[in-house]
Design a protein around this motif. Structure first.
Motif, PDB file in Angstrom:
ATOM      1  N   ASN A 200       0.827  -1.216   0.000  1.00 33.55           N
ATOM      2  CA  ASN A 200       0.000   0.000   0.000  1.00 33.55           C
ATOM      3  C   ASN A 200       0.858   1.262   0.000  1.00 33.55           C
ATOM      4  OD1 ASN A 200      -2.473  -1.342   0.004  1.00 33.55           O
ATOM      5  ND2 ASN A 200      -2.443  -1.576   2.220  1.00 33.55           N
ATOM      6  N   MET A 201       1.889   1.290   0.841  1.00 32.55           N
ATOM      7  CA  MET A 201       2.688   2.508   0.994  1.00 32.55           C
ATOM      8  C   MET A 201       3.515   2.756  -0.269  1.00 32.55           C
ATOM      9  SD  MET A 201       5.185   3.837   4.065  1.00 32.55           S
ATOM     10  CE  MET A 201       6.114   2.319   4.209  1.00 32.55           C
ATOM     11  N   LYS A 202       3.540   4.006  -0.701  1.00 34.45           N
ATOM     12  CA  LYS A 202       4.308   4.422  -1.875  1.00 34.45           C
ATOM     13  C   LYS A 202       5.322   5.482  -1.442  1.00 34.45           C
ATOM     14  CE  LYS A 202       0.124   3.915  -4.681  1.00 34.45           C
ATOM     15  NZ  LYS A 202      -0.775   3.762  -3.503  1.00 34.45           N
TER      16      LYS A 202
ATOM     17  N   TYR B  24       8.648  13.672   8.710  1.00 30.94           N
ATOM     18  CA  TYR B  24       7.688  12.799   8.041  1.00 30.94           C
ATOM     19  C   TYR B  24       6.403  13.540   7.653  1.00 30.94           C
ATOM     20  CZ  TYR B  24      10.827   8.933   8.680  1.00 30.94           C
ATOM     21  OH  TYR B  24      11.921   8.114   8.590  1.00 30.94           O
ATOM     22  N   PRO B  25       5.875  14.464   8.469  1.00 33.82           N
ATOM     23  CA  PRO B  25       4.721  15.243   7.990  1.00 33.82           C
ATOM     24  C   PRO B  25       5.019  16.017   6.703  1.00 33.82           C
ATOM     25  CG  PRO B  25       4.886  15.444  10.357  1.00 33.82           C
ATOM     26  CD  PRO B  25       6.123  14.724   9.909  1.00 33.82           C
ATOM     27  N   GLU B  26       6.239  16.544   6.579  1.00 33.35           N
ATOM     28  CA  GLU B  26       6.607  17.241   5.341  1.00 33.35           C
ATOM     29  C   GLU B  26       6.651  16.279   4.161  1.00 33.35           C
ATOM     30  OE1 GLU B  26       9.581  20.853   6.377  1.00 33.35           O
ATOM     31  OE2 GLU B  26      10.297  18.884   6.982  1.00 33.35           O
ATOM     32  N   LEU B  27       7.205  15.090   4.368  1.00 35.50           N
ATOM     33  CA  LEU B  27       7.290  14.111   3.287  1.00 35.50           C
ATOM     34  C   LEU B  27       5.903  13.703   2.799  1.00 35.50           C
ATOM     35  CD1 LEU B  27      10.184  11.855   4.645  1.00 35.50           C
ATOM     36  CD2 LEU B  27      10.305  13.554   2.826  1.00 35.50           C
ATOM     37  N   ILE B  28       4.967  13.579   3.733  1.00 35.29           N
ATOM     38  CA  ILE B  28       3.594  13.250   3.362  1.00 35.29           C
ATOM     39  C   ILE B  28       2.958  14.425   2.623  1.00 35.29           C
ATOM     40  CG2 ILE B  28       1.295  12.761   4.305  1.00 35.29           C
ATOM     41  CD1 ILE B  28       2.785  11.244   6.580  1.00 35.29           C
ATOM     42  N   TYR B  29       3.200  15.632   3.099  1.00 37.36           N
ATOM     43  CA  TYR B  29       2.624  16.815   2.460  1.00 37.36           C
ATOM     44  C   TYR B  29       3.136  16.979   1.033  1.00 37.36           C
ATOM     45  CZ  TYR B  29       0.775  21.510   1.942  1.00 37.36           C
ATOM     46  OH  TYR B  29       0.076  22.604   1.497  1.00 37.36           O
ATOM     47  N   PHE B  30       4.422  16.664   0.809  1.00 35.87           N
ATOM     48  CA  PHE B  30       5.011  16.747  -0.536  1.00 35.87           C
ATOM     49  C   PHE B  30       4.560  15.594  -1.434  1.00 35.87           C
ATOM     50  CE2 PHE B  30       9.055  19.554  -0.284  1.00 35.87           C
ATOM     51  CZ  PHE B  30       8.396  20.474   0.526  1.00 35.87           C
TER      52      PHE B  30
ATOM     53  N   ALA C 247      -0.137   4.467  10.227  1.00 40.78           N
ATOM     54  CA  ALA C 247       0.477   5.074  11.412  1.00 40.78           C
ATOM     55  C   ALA C 247       1.592   4.186  11.944  1.00 40.78           C
ATOM     56  CB  ALA C 247      -0.589   5.316  12.479  1.00 40.78           C
ATOM     57  N   GLN C 248       1.409   2.864  11.879  1.00 43.11           N
ATOM     58  CA  GLN C 248       2.429   1.925  12.348  1.00 43.11           C
ATOM     59  C   GLN C 248       3.686   2.010  11.486  1.00 43.11           C
ATOM     60  OE1 GLN C 248       2.690   0.240  14.969  1.00 43.11           O
ATOM     61  NE2 GLN C 248       4.250  -1.331  14.558  1.00 43.11           N
ATOM     62  N   ASP C 249       3.503   2.066  10.158  1.00 40.53           N
ATOM     63  CA  ASP C 249       4.667   2.184   9.267  1.00 40.53           C
ATOM     64  C   ASP C 249       5.460   3.454   9.562  1.00 40.53           C
ATOM     65  OD1 ASP C 249       4.189  -0.166   7.910  1.00 40.53           O
ATOM     66  OD2 ASP C 249       3.046   0.787   6.304  1.00 40.53           O
ATOM     67  N   LEU C 250       4.765   4.563   9.736  1.00 42.04           N
ATOM     68  CA  LEU C 250       5.446   5.831  10.012  1.00 42.04           C
ATOM     69  C   LEU C 250       6.183   5.778  11.338  1.00 42.04           C
ATOM     70  CD1 LEU C 250       2.777   8.416   8.789  1.00 42.04           C
ATOM     71  CD2 LEU C 250       4.950   7.836   7.684  1.00 42.04           C
ATOM     72  N   ALA C 251       5.577   5.158  12.341  1.00 42.52           N
ATOM     73  CA  ALA C 251       6.224   5.060  13.653  1.00 42.52           C
ATOM     74  C   ALA C 251       7.525   4.261  13.555  1.00 42.52           C
ATOM     75  CB  ALA C 251       5.277   4.415  14.661  1.00 42.52           C
ATOM     76  N   ILE C 252       7.503   3.178  12.769  1.00 44.06           N
ATOM     77  CA  ILE C 252       8.716   2.361  12.622  1.00 44.06           C
ATOM     78  C   ILE C 252       9.776   3.105  11.814  1.00 44.06           C
ATOM     79  CG2 ILE C 252       9.645   0.199  11.725  1.00 44.06           C
ATOM     80  CD1 ILE C 252       7.851   0.028  14.257  1.00 44.06           C
ATOM     81  N   LEU C 253       9.367   3.779  10.739  1.00 42.52           N
ATOM     82  CA  LEU C 253      10.327   4.564   9.959  1.00 42.52           C
ATOM     83  C   LEU C 253      11.014   5.616  10.818  1.00 42.52           C
ATOM     84  CD1 LEU C 253       8.457   5.071   6.554  1.00 42.52           C
ATOM     85  CD2 LEU C 253      10.568   3.776   6.920  1.00 42.52           C
ATOM     86  N   LYS C 254      10.256   6.260  11.695  1.00 46.12           N
ATOM     87  CA  LYS C 254      10.838   7.276  12.579  1.00 46.12           C
ATOM     88  C   LYS C 254      11.851   6.664  13.541  1.00 46.12           C
ATOM     89  CE  LYS C 254       6.794  10.329  12.543  1.00 46.12           C
ATOM     90  NZ  LYS C 254       5.672  10.871  13.355  1.00 46.12           N
ATOM     91  N   LEU C 255      11.582   5.433  13.995  1.00 44.59           N
ATOM     92  CA  LEU C 255      12.538   4.756  14.876  1.00 44.59           C
ATOM     93  C   LEU C 255      13.818   4.393  14.134  1.00 44.59           C
ATOM     94  CD1 LEU C 255      10.433   2.242  17.036  1.00 44.59           C
ATOM     95  CD2 LEU C 255      11.715   4.210  17.856  1.00 44.59           C
ATOM     96  N   TRP C 256      13.649   3.859  12.944  1.00 44.73           N
ATOM     97  CA  TRP C 256      14.818   3.408  12.180  1.00 44.73           C
ATOM     98  C   TRP C 256      15.589   4.555  11.536  1.00 44.73           C
ATOM     99  CZ3 TRP C 256      12.296  -1.149   8.931  1.00 44.73           C
ATOM    100  CH2 TRP C 256      11.965  -2.199   9.804  1.00 44.73           C
ATOM    101  N   PHE C 257      14.859   5.566  11.079  1.00 49.26           N
ATOM    102  CA  PHE C 257      15.481   6.685  10.356  1.00 49.26           C
ATOM    103  C   PHE C 257      15.054   8.011  10.980  1.00 49.26           C
ATOM    104  CE2 PHE C 257      14.698   3.261   7.244  1.00 49.26           C
ATOM    105  CZ  PHE C 257      15.984   3.012   6.819  1.00 49.26           C
ATOM    106  N   PRO C 258      15.561   8.317  12.176  1.00 49.61           N
ATOM    107  CA  PRO C 258      15.178   9.593  12.800  1.00 49.61           C
ATOM    108  C   PRO C 258      15.751  10.784  12.034  1.00 49.61           C
ATOM    109  CG  PRO C 258      16.935   8.527  14.048  1.00 49.61           C
ATOM    110  CD  PRO C 258      16.507   7.546  12.991  1.00 49.61           C
TER     111      PRO C 258
END
Length: 402
Positions: free
Chosen positions: A349-351, A367-373, A381-392
């Motif tokens: 699903n995620m692109k 991440y809010p900016e990346l979504i806005y762009f 929400a789970q995917d974003l939370a994990i991305l933030k942990l792995w790639f702060p």
């Protein structure tokens, strides 16, 4: 009309230097001197048997979140005005991307003449090189060296091996840092007559190195434009005591030097805590550097991750100019490092666009900016939370000019 691109030959030198001087408005004295050393990094675009453009791709390594990845520094792009606005540079870059992919190069960076041009090639703005302008009197707290510490002052050419060996040690601690190859040292700094300061601890180990040039004397004593100034080109303390020692040496110049242009590392612990007696500072920004991932799998594989989790992130990656990056990928963490798998069958699903993945890896946008762009779409929400942990968020510091 016939058009092709190839590696630069000896016979191209005269035309190449002519294009460089015309495009940049200055004599290419350094390039003229080092042509034989660096010519293998240049591509020439040929129109009807004549060189009309050149592109350079310098092979570097770049520290990406604690591991070194192959990176190409794109620079020295020149084009004859009669050949501009025909897409030659764009097509040339696409061919270079393909060559870099074959060589296993993970990423590319550059400093743009116009960022909007390179945005169309998948590059994103990162962090500009910044200085903080410091008055030497603000460093008076460091009027003595740390106990047992010593320093040596020498010409850079005499301390060439010292800084060369120490530079990679310092860069290994800096996200975005680029160690210099032997060729790069020879090209950019081999004949430099600037100054080098080396800070030694009581065990005679190096804890800091600074490379600088200076000009002027006092505050307009010899003319309205004459202000004693030190411009620091490399400033690499690896301990607080090493930083103390380097600031001490700068303070020792205070009878002659009024101000210091000091590189500002975005990962720097609060540099302003090291100054005293100031009300405000100036922090000039230079040209922003840009980055783009060239090979997504090569870039992501084995990136260090602080937070070990058992999660799997699945996404579609899109990249119009590097078709090998149009993939469905699954990321997981194994032994503290990113593990990458290509997915077959179901479409995640995620692109994520190549710009979005570059921003995630380089840590330069929220991440809010990346979504806005729309560089990330349909993320849970789970995917974003994990991305933030792995790639702060962690802006890169590219303190190498090319």
């Amino acid at each position: 009309m016939t058009l092709n691109m190839r590696k630069t030959l000896d016979e191209d030198k005269t035309k190449m230097l002519e294009l460089f001087q015309y495009s940049y408005g200055m004599a290419p004295t350094n390039l003229d001197r080092t042509f034989d050393v660096v010519k293998d990094e240049y591509y020439s675009i040929i129109q009807d048997d004549e060189v009309v453009a050149n592109i350079r791709a310098i092979p570097f390594e770049q520290n990406i979140r604690g591991t070194f990845k192959k990176m190409a520094g794109i620079c020295d792009i020149v084009c004859d005005p009669v050949a501009r606005r025909k897409g030659y540079i764009r097509e040339g870059l696409k061919q270079i991307f393909a060559d870099l992919h074959e060589e296993g190069t993970a990423t590319s960076t550059l400093t743009p003449f116009k960022d909007s041009f390179y945005e169309k090639m998948g590059y994103i703005n990162c962090v500009p090189y910044r200085n903080v302008i410091v008055q030497t009197k603000w460093l008076q707290h460091w009027n003595q060296l740390p106990k047992g510490y010593t320093f040596k002052k020498m010409r850079l050419k005499d301390g060439y091996k010292l800084i060369k060996d120490f530079h990679r040690t310092a860069i290994s601690k800096i996200h975005g840092g680029v160690p210099r190859t032997d060729k790069r040292w020879k090209e950019a700094w081999g004949n430099s007559d600037r100054w080098l300061i080396v800070i030694y601890n009581p065990e005679k180990e190096i804890e800091g190195i600074m490379h600088y040039a200076h000009k002027g004397y006092g505050d307009r004593l010899f003319g309205e434009d004459n202000i004693g100034t030190i411009s620091v080109l490399d400033f690499y303390p690896i301990t607080p005591a090493g930083k103390h020692g380097l600031l001490h040496v700068l303070y020792l110049n205070s009878d002659q030097i009024i101000q210091v242009n000091l590189p500002l590392n975005p990962h720097e612990e609060n540099i302003y805590a090291w100054f005293s007696g100031f009300a405000k500072t100036k922090t000039p920004h230079h040209i922003v550097n840009m980055a783009r991932i060239v090979d997504a799998i090569a870039c992501l594989t084995d990136l260090p991750v602080t937070h070990q989790t058992s999660d799997i992130i699945r996404f579609q990656l899109t990249d119009p100019d590097c078709v090998w990056n149009n993939l469905h990928l699954a990321l997981s963490v194994q032994n503290g490092k990113i593990h990458v798998e290509k997915l077959e069958g179901d479409t995640p699903n995620m692109k994520i666009t190549i710009q979005g993945l570059t921003a995630i890896v380089y840590g330069v946008m929220s991440y809010p900016e990346l979504i806005y762009f729309k560089w990330i779409q349909d993320a849970s929400a789970q995917d974003l939370a994990i991305l933030k942990l792995w790639f702060p968020l962690s802006p890169t510091w590219l303190a190498e000019f090319f």
